[in-house]
Motif scaffolding. Structure first.
Motif, short mmCIF file in Angstrom:
data_model
loop_
_atom_site.label_atom_id
_atom_site.label_comp_id
_atom_site.label_asym_id
_atom_site.label_seq_id
_atom_site.Cartn_x
_atom_site.Cartn_y
_atom_site.Cartn_z
N ALA A 104 0.82 -1.21 0.00
CA ALA A 104 0.00 0.00 0.00
C ALA A 104 0.85 1.26 0.00
N GLY A 105 2.16 1.10 0.16
CA GLY A 105 3.04 2.26 0.20
C GLY A 105 3.06 2.94 1.55
N ALA A 106 2.51 2.27 2.57
CA ALA A 106 2.51 2.85 3.91
C ALA A 106 3.84 2.61 4.60
N LYS B 289 8.05 1.79 3.69
CA LYS B 289 9.04 1.67 2.62
C LYS B 289 9.80 0.37 2.85
N ALA C 132 -0.72 11.73 -2.77
CA ALA C 132 -2.11 12.09 -2.99
C ALA C 132 -2.74 11.18 -4.04
N LEU D 190 -1.63 8.21 -4.85
CA LEU D 190 -1.62 6.86 -4.28
C LEU D 190 -2.87 6.62 -3.45
N ALA D 191 -3.26 7.65 -2.67
CA ALA D 191 -4.42 7.51 -1.79
C ALA D 191 -5.68 7.28 -2.60
N ARG D 192 -5.70 7.80 -3.82
CA ARG D 192 -6.86 7.62 -4.67
C ARG D 192 -6.90 6.24 -5.32
N ARG E 92 -6.74 0.61 1.72
CA ARG E 92 -6.20 -0.38 2.65
C ARG E 92 -7.18 -0.54 3.78
N PHE F 130 -13.71 11.05 4.35
CA PHE F 130 -12.60 10.40 3.66
C PHE F 130 -12.70 10.54 2.16
N LEU G 108 -11.35 13.92 1.40
CA LEU G 108 -9.90 14.07 1.56
C LEU G 108 -9.13 13.61 0.33
N VAL G 109 -9.66 12.60 -0.38
CA VAL G 109 -8.87 12.07 -1.50
C VAL G 109 -9.46 12.38 -2.88
N GLN G 110 -10.74 12.76 -2.94
CA GLN G 110 -11.32 13.04 -4.25
C GLN G 110 -11.46 14.54 -4.47
N SER G 111 -11.38 14.94 -5.72
CA SER G 111 -11.53 16.35 -6.02
C SER G 111 -12.96 16.79 -5.71
#
Lengths: 240, 217, 223
Positions: free
Chosen positions: B50-52, B54, B73, B75-77, B81, B101, B104-107
Motif C-alpha cells: 500500500a506504500g505505507a 518503505k 495524494a 496513491l491515496a486515490r 487499505r 474520507f 480528503l482524496v477526491q476532487s
C-alpha cells in the motif's frame, strides 16, 4: 555480497595521541605558564577549559543540527552516524561547561548558579539534546532516526532565538560582571593551547562515537544478510 | 496487464528479516488471497504494497511505476487499505466518516452516494446517522468496507476483512469483492477464512518470510 | 485545496470534540487549578500579588496547552485513521494545519477566559493591555504550531506523554521568556520600543516555526 573495506582505527589513534599530548601541554601551561588573575586569583584558571569547552559544545551541536538536516534531505547512514556522534559529543561538553561554570560563578559572582545568558543557553541545549537523543530509544523500529533528525534540525534556529532571548533577559540582571579577561602573552598562549587541546579531544570523541556507530550499522547489515540467507536456506530445504 | 507488482521485497525488524525476496504480480481485475501462519508478515506485506511502509529492500510498482515515484495524494486515490483498525472516527456517524474520507482524496464535486453505499453493506438508515462508537465489531467492519468502496480505489488491500462479520456479512463481503473485481479492481486479501478461498483467482502463501507457493485455486 | 481540506479536517476535529466533550473542559479546569496551585506556591504576605501575574499566566498557559497537545491526536489513534488523514490530496499539510488550528482555538478560548480570572485573583491591572494581547496571540500561535508538530512526530513513540514536554518546553523557551517580559513591562509604563523588541522576537520565532514545521512534518510522516 562484497564486504565493505575495514574501518581502520589509524585516524582515531592519531587523534587520540594528539589530544593526549595537547591536553598535557595545556595542563602544564595552565598550571605553570599562565599567571593567576590579578582580581579573581587562581580560580580564573578554570576559564581556559571552560571557554574552550563551551566553544567545542557549540561547534558540535550546531554541526549535529546541520548534519541532521542533511540526513533528512538526503538520508545516508554515514551522515546519520556523524550527526548522532556530534550531538552526543556536544552533550559531553555541555556537561563540562555546566560543571566548570558554577565553580567559576561561585568564586567570581558569589553564587553557584546565576542565570547568566550563556549558562542558561547551555542548560537549555543540554535538556534539548538529551530529549532528542532519548527519542531514538523510544521510537518504534527505525522511525526514531527521522524524528530525532527533524527535531535536531529545528533546534539550531530555535537555539539562536533562545540565545537572543536569554541575552535580552539576562541583560536586565545587573550582577553579570565582566571578569577574567586574558591580558598577558602567557595567558593568551595558554588559552590557544587549551583551545587546541579541547578541540582535538572533541574530535577524538566524535571520531570514536562515529566509528562505533558505523561498526554498529555494519554489524546490523551483516546480521540482516545472515538472516536473509537463513530464510532463503530454510525455504529451499523446506521445499525439497 | 499487471496492476500491482512487488520485486525482491524485504522487510526486517530488529535485525531479523521478516520478509525476504517477496515477488508477486497482481493482474488488473483479479481477486487474490494471501495466506500464512500468524506472524508470517502478511500485514507488513500489505502495508508495503500500500506504500505505507518503505521496504528495506526491493520495490513495489503500480502500473509499472515504483510507488516511491507516485505522489502520495495520487496513491491515496488508487490504493485502499483495510487493516485491523476500522479506520473510522468513532465520534462521527457512518455517513460523516464516508463523506470526510471521500472529501480528503477526491476532487471537490466528485459524486458520492454515501447512503446507498452504506445501504449496500447492510447498514440501516437510522444506523447511518449515529456515531460509530456504539457499533458492534461487525457493523464497524461493514462501515469500513463502505469506506473502501467510497474511496473509489482500484487496488484493494484487505487484512482479515471478515473479522467480526456474521454469516450474512461474509456473504455480503464476497459479493462486494466479486463485484469490484468484475469492474476491473485488483483485490488482495489476507485471510484465514475458508469461506473466502473459493472466490480467489490466485492464492499466495507466505511462509518463513517468503512467498512460497502461488497456486491458482 | 489546502484550505478546503484543512477546513474539512478542522470541522471534523471540532465535531469530535463537541461530541466527546473531552479535552476542552478539562483544559480549562486544569488551567484554573494551575492558577490556584501557583497562588499557594508563590503568594506571600506583605508582597504584592500582582507581581506574580506574568509568571502565573504564562506558565499556566504552557501547562494547559500541554494537556490539549497530549490529546490532539487521540481520535486518530483510537480509530486508526492517522494514515488516512495524512494521505490527502494536498499531502500531509492539511493534517498539521488543522491540528494547529484546533489547538489554537482551544488555547485561545482558554486564555480569554483565564486572563480576567488571573487578574481578579491576583488583584492586578494591565496598564497597557494591547501588547499583552499581542504577546498572547504570538505565543499561542507558536505553541500551537510547534506543539502540533511535536505531537505529530511523537504519535507512535513510547512514553510520548513524558517526551512531549521534554522536547517542547526548551523549544518554547524564547516565547515564554518574551511573553513574561512583555507582560511585566505592560504592568508598568514601559517604553514602547522595549516592548516592541520583545514582540519582534516572538514574531520572528513564529515565522521560523511556520516556515519549517510543515516541511519537517511531511518529511517525517512520509514512508
Amino acid at each position: 555480497m562484497t564486504p565493505p573495506p575495514p574501518l581502520r582505527p589509524t585516524g582515531f589513534l592519531a587523534l587520540l595521541g594528539v589530544a593526549t599530548a595537547l591536553i598535557c601541554a595545556a595542563l602544564y601551561c595552565v598550571a605553570f605558564v599562565a599567571e593567576p588573575d590579578a582580581v579573581l586569583g587562581i580560580v580564573q584558571k578554570i576559564f581556559y577549559f571552560h571557554v574552550a569547552s563551551a566553544i567545542a559544545m557549540m561547534l558540535c551541536l550546531s554541526s549535529g543540527s546541520l548534519l541532521s538536516l542533511v540526513d533528512l534531505v538526503a538520508p545516508s547512514e554515514r551522515v546519520d552516524a556523524l550527526a548522532r556522534a556530534a550531538i552526543e559529543t556536544g552533550l559531553i561538553f555541555a556537561v563540562m561547561v555546566l560543571t566548570s561554570g558554577p565553580l567559576w560563578a561561585r568564586k567570581s559572582w558569589g553564587a553557584w548558579w546565576t542565570w547568566e545568558p550563556r549558562l542558561t543557553l547551555t542548560l537549555m541545549l543540554l535538556l534539548l539534546a538529551t530529549a532528542v537523543t532519548g527519542i531514538r530509544a523510544m521510537a518504534p523500529d527505525g522511525t526514531g532516526r527521522k524524528i530525532a533528525a527533524a527535531l535536531a534540525s529545528l533546534a539550531a534556529p530555535v537555539a539562536y532565538l533562545i540565545h537572543v532571548a536569554v541575552q535580552k533577559w539576562g541583560g536586565t540582571h545587573p550582577m553579570v560582571l565582566k571578569g577574567g579577561g586574558i591580558q598577558s602573552p602567557g595567558m593568551q598562549w595558554t588559552f590557544r593551547i587549551a583551545l587546541l587541546a579541547i578541540f582535538s579531544f572533541a574530535a577524538t570523541l566524535w571520531t570514536l562515537r562515529y566509528r562505533q556507530r558505523r561498526l554498529e550499522q555494519r554489524l546490523l547489515n551483516l546480521q540482516l544478510e545472515i538472516s536473509a540467507q537463513t530464510v532463503r536456506r530454510s525455504r529451499d530445504g523446506g521445499l525439497t | 496487464m499487471t496492476r500491482l507488482a512487488a520485486e525482491a521485497v524485504g522487510w526486517a525488524v530488529e535485525g531479523r528479516f521478516v520478509l525476504v525476496d517477496v515477488a508477486l504480480a497482481l493482474p488488473a481485475g483479479s481477486l487474490n488471497v494471501l495466506t500464512g501462519e500468524n506472524g508470517a508478515g502478511k500485514s507488513t506485506l500489505l502495508d508495503i504494497l500500500a506504500g505505507a511502509r518503505k521496504p528495506a529492500r526491493g520495490h513495489v510498482a503500480l502500473d509499472g511505476v515504483p510507488l516511491a515515484e507516485i505522489a502520495p495524494a495520487h496513491l491515496a486515490r488508487r490504493i485502499a487499505r483495510l487493516d485491523h483498525t476500522p479506520g473510522l472516527y468513532l465520534e462521527l456517524s457512518a455517513l460523516e466518516n464516508l463523506q470526510l474520507f471521500h472529501g480528503l482524496v477526491q476532487s471537490p464535486g466528485a459524486p458520492l452516494d454515501a447512503a446507498a453505499l452504506l445501504e449496500r453493506v447492510g447498514l440501516a438508515a437510522r444506523d447511518q446517522r449515529r456515531p460509530v462508537r456504539g457499533f458492534s465489531r461487525g457493523m464497524l467492519q461493514r462501515t469500513a468496507l463502505a469506506r473502501v468502496l467510497a474511496s473509489g480505489a482500484d487496488v484493494w488491500l484487505l487484512d482479515e476483512p471478515s473479522t467480526g462479520l456474521d454469516r450474512a456479512g461474509c456473504a455480503l463481503l464476497a459479493d462486494v469483492l466479486a463485484d469490484v473485481r468484475a469492474r476491473g479492481a485488483t483485490v488482495l486479501l489476507a485471510t484465514h477464512d475458508p469461506a473466502l478461498l473459493p472466490l480467489a483467482d490466485a492464492r499466495l502463501h507466505l511462509s518463513h518470510g517468503r512467498l512460497v507457493a502461488a497456486e491458482v485455486a | 485545496m489546502l484550505l478546503r481540506l484543512t477546513w474539512l479536517l478542522l470541522q471534523k476535529d471540532l465535531r469530535v470534540a463537541a461530541r466527546s466533550r473531552e479535552v476542552f473542559g478539562f483544559m480549562l479546569l486544569f488551567a484554573l487549578l494551575c492558577v490556584v496551585v501557583f497562588a499557594f506556591g508563590f503568594l506571600r504576605e506583605g508582597e504584592a500579588a500582582a507581581a506574580q501575574v506574568p509568571g502565573v499566566l504564562w506558565v499556566t498557559l504552557l501547562f494547559a496547552g500541554t494537556v490539549g497537545l497530549l490529546r490532539l491526536f487521540a481520535a486518530e489513534e483510537e480509530g486508526g485513521t492517522l494514515h488516512l488523514a495524512q494521505r490527502t490530496l494536498a499531502g500531509p499539510h492539511p493534517l498539521l494545519l488543522s491540528k494547529s488550528l484546533m489547538q489554537l482555538i482551544f488555547s485561545g478560548v482558554t486564555t480569554l477566559l483565564l486572563l480576567p480570572v488571573v487578574l481578579v485573583f491576583f488583584d492586578a491591572a494591565l496598564v497597557q493591555p494591547a501588547p499583552v494581547l499581542a504577546a498572547l496571540a504570538l505565543g499561542l500561535v507558536g505553541q500551537a504550531v510547534l506543539g502540533a508538530l511535536v505531537a505529530a512526530l511523537l504519535v507512535h513513540v513510547r512514553l510520548r506523554e513524558v517526551l512531549l514536554p521534554l522536547v517542547l518546553y526548551p523549544l518554547l523557551a524564547p516565547l515564554l521568556i518574551a511573553g513574561v517580559r512583555v507582560t511585566v513591562l505592560a504592568q508598568g509604563n514601559a517604553p514602547a520600543e522595549t516592548v516592541d523588541s520583545w514582540l519582534g522576537l516572538m514574531a520572528g520565532y513564529d515565522l521560523v516555526v511556520l516556515a519549517t514545521a510543515p516541511w519537517l512534518h511531511a518529511r517525517v510522516v512520509e514512508p
